[in-house]
Design an enzyme around this catalytic site. Structure first.
Site, PDB file in Angstrom:
ATOM      1  N   ASP A  44      46.492 -44.483  32.204  1.00 17.11           N
ATOM      2  CA  ASP A  44      46.861 -45.774  31.594  1.00 17.11           C
ATOM      3  C   ASP A  44      48.283 -45.836  31.008  1.00 17.11           C
ATOM      4  O   ASP A  44      48.478 -46.371  29.905  1.00 17.11           O
ATOM      5  CB  ASP A  44      45.862 -46.148  30.490  1.00 17.11           C
ATOM      6  N   ASP A  82      44.026 -49.345  33.294  1.00 20.48           N
ATOM      7  CA  ASP A  82      43.067 -50.218  32.651  1.00 20.48           C
ATOM      8  C   ASP A  82      43.263 -51.583  33.326  1.00 20.48           C
ATOM      9  O   ASP A  82      44.410 -52.051  33.458  1.00 20.48           O
ATOM     10  CB  ASP A  82      43.407 -50.271  31.154  1.00 20.48           C
ATOM     11  N   HIS A  84      41.477 -55.154  33.387  1.00 24.02           N
ATOM     12  CA  HIS A  84      40.417 -56.043  32.914  1.00 24.02           C
ATOM     13  C   HIS A  84      40.486 -57.436  33.525  1.00 24.02           C
ATOM     14  O   HIS A  84      41.574 -57.964  33.801  1.00 24.02           O
ATOM     15  CB  HIS A  84      40.503 -56.194  31.396  1.00 24.02           C
ATOM     16  N   HIS A 117      44.254 -57.396  26.672  1.00 22.78           N
ATOM     17  CA  HIS A 117      45.231 -56.426  27.184  1.00 22.78           C
ATOM     18  C   HIS A 117      44.933 -56.094  28.643  1.00 22.78           C
ATOM     19  O   HIS A 117      43.805 -56.207  29.101  1.00 22.78           O
ATOM     20  CB  HIS A 117      45.217 -55.146  26.335  1.00 22.78           C
ATOM     21  N   LYS A 142      40.070 -49.255  36.340  1.00 20.80           N
ATOM     22  CA  LYS A 142      38.811 -49.193  35.586  1.00 20.80           C
ATOM     23  C   LYS A 142      38.742 -50.324  34.575  1.00 20.80           C
ATOM     24  O   LYS A 142      39.767 -50.882  34.191  1.00 20.80           O
ATOM     25  CB  LYS A 142      38.706 -47.832  34.892  1.00 20.80           C
ATOM     26  N   CYS A 187      41.064 -43.335  25.925  1.00 19.70           N
ATOM     27  CA  CYS A 187      40.917 -43.126  27.366  1.00 19.70           C
ATOM     28  C   CYS A 187      41.185 -41.684  27.792  1.00 19.70           C
ATOM     29  O   CYS A 187      40.536 -41.173  28.706  1.00 19.70           O
ATOM     30  CB  CYS A 187      41.790 -44.118  28.126  1.00 19.70           C
TER      31      CYS A 187
HETATM   32 ZN   LIG Z   1      40.997 -51.746  27.953  1.00 21.34          ZN
END
Ligand SMILES: [Zn+2]
Length: 239
Positions: A44, A82, A84, A117, A142, A187
């Site tokens: 990340d 990351d 989302h 985020h 992810k 993470c």
């Molecule tokens: Zn996140």
């Protein structure tokens, strides 16, 4: 899984003129040579997690040159992002009356709520522009299931859904992972712990990580990692 190359370590410290015995016994810490069965995992290192991003980790960008340097020592490199959905369940804005860094109960348990985020496809979710990993072989994204977070690069926060990284590494014969990136206490730690759970030898390269440290989370993460056999090292130990 790694070879400890004592003579190499002596050379790295400029001890070539000294006898190997002197070099190994007096000064030189043994270097860890990753080899073909090890992978560097870069967790990340995205715009969202550095200064100027939506969920900045203090000093986050400082890991970039350290990771760029480390990359040269690894044959296998995995990068994570990351990633989302808009309105993701881990965002405080998705829960009425909640603020970032509070917690809530989701179907799988307690979830820390974050500022919005790393939304898919945004500049905020892009990898840091100075990250130089031309030999990286795979990017694992992810946290893309709307109702499930995923700190870990191996297993989502419901502790059931696999990302596929464990299978990928095993099929490629990799036995050891060296985890770097952001953030140490979320993470990175979850990735290292799940690596152990999946049967890998796991190291965290401390100076290639930075932490959020929310209510003592950093100390707790190191304690938990130590208890599960995650080894804590510095980048200078890789050679
Ligand atoms: Zn996140």
């Amino acid at each position: 899984m790694h070879r400890r190359t004592f003579l190499h370590a002596g050379a790295a410290l400029g001890l070539d003129g000294l006898s190997p015995h002197f070099a190994t016994s007096a000064f030189a810490a043994a270097k860890i040579t990753p080899g073909a069965k090890a992978a560097l995992i870069v967790v990340d290192v995205q715009n969202c997690f550095v200064e100027g991003g939506t969920l900045p980790v203090k000093g986050g960008a400082e890991v970039v040159p350290v990771i760029n340097r480390l990359a040269g020592a690894f044959e296998n490199i995995v990068v994570t992002q990351d990633w989302h959905t808009p309105g993701h369940a881990s965002f405080a804005t998705a829960h009425a009356g909640k603020k970032p860094f509070e917690t809530t109960k989701l179907a799988y348990g307690t979830q820390v709520l974050w500022p919005d985020h790393c939304v898919q496809g945004t500049e905020d979710a892009a990898l840091h522009k100075d990250l130089r990993l031309p030999t990286a072989q795979v990017i694992v994204r992810k946290g893309f299931h709307q109702d499930v977070d995923s700190y870990s690069a191996f297993e989502e926060a419901d502790r059931k859904t696999a990302t596929g990284l464990g299978g990928y590494l095993k099929q490629r014969g990799i036995r050891t992972v060296f985890v770097t990136g952001l953030a140490t206490d979320f993470c990175v730690a979850w990735t290292a712990l799940d690596a152990r759970k999946a049967g890998f030898e796991a190291y965290v390269i401390e100076d290639a990580t930075r932490a959020i440290d929310l209510n003592g989370s950093l100390a707790a993460a190191w304690k938990q990692m130590a208890a599960k056999g995650v080894k804590r090292i510095r980048s200078a130990e890789i050679g």
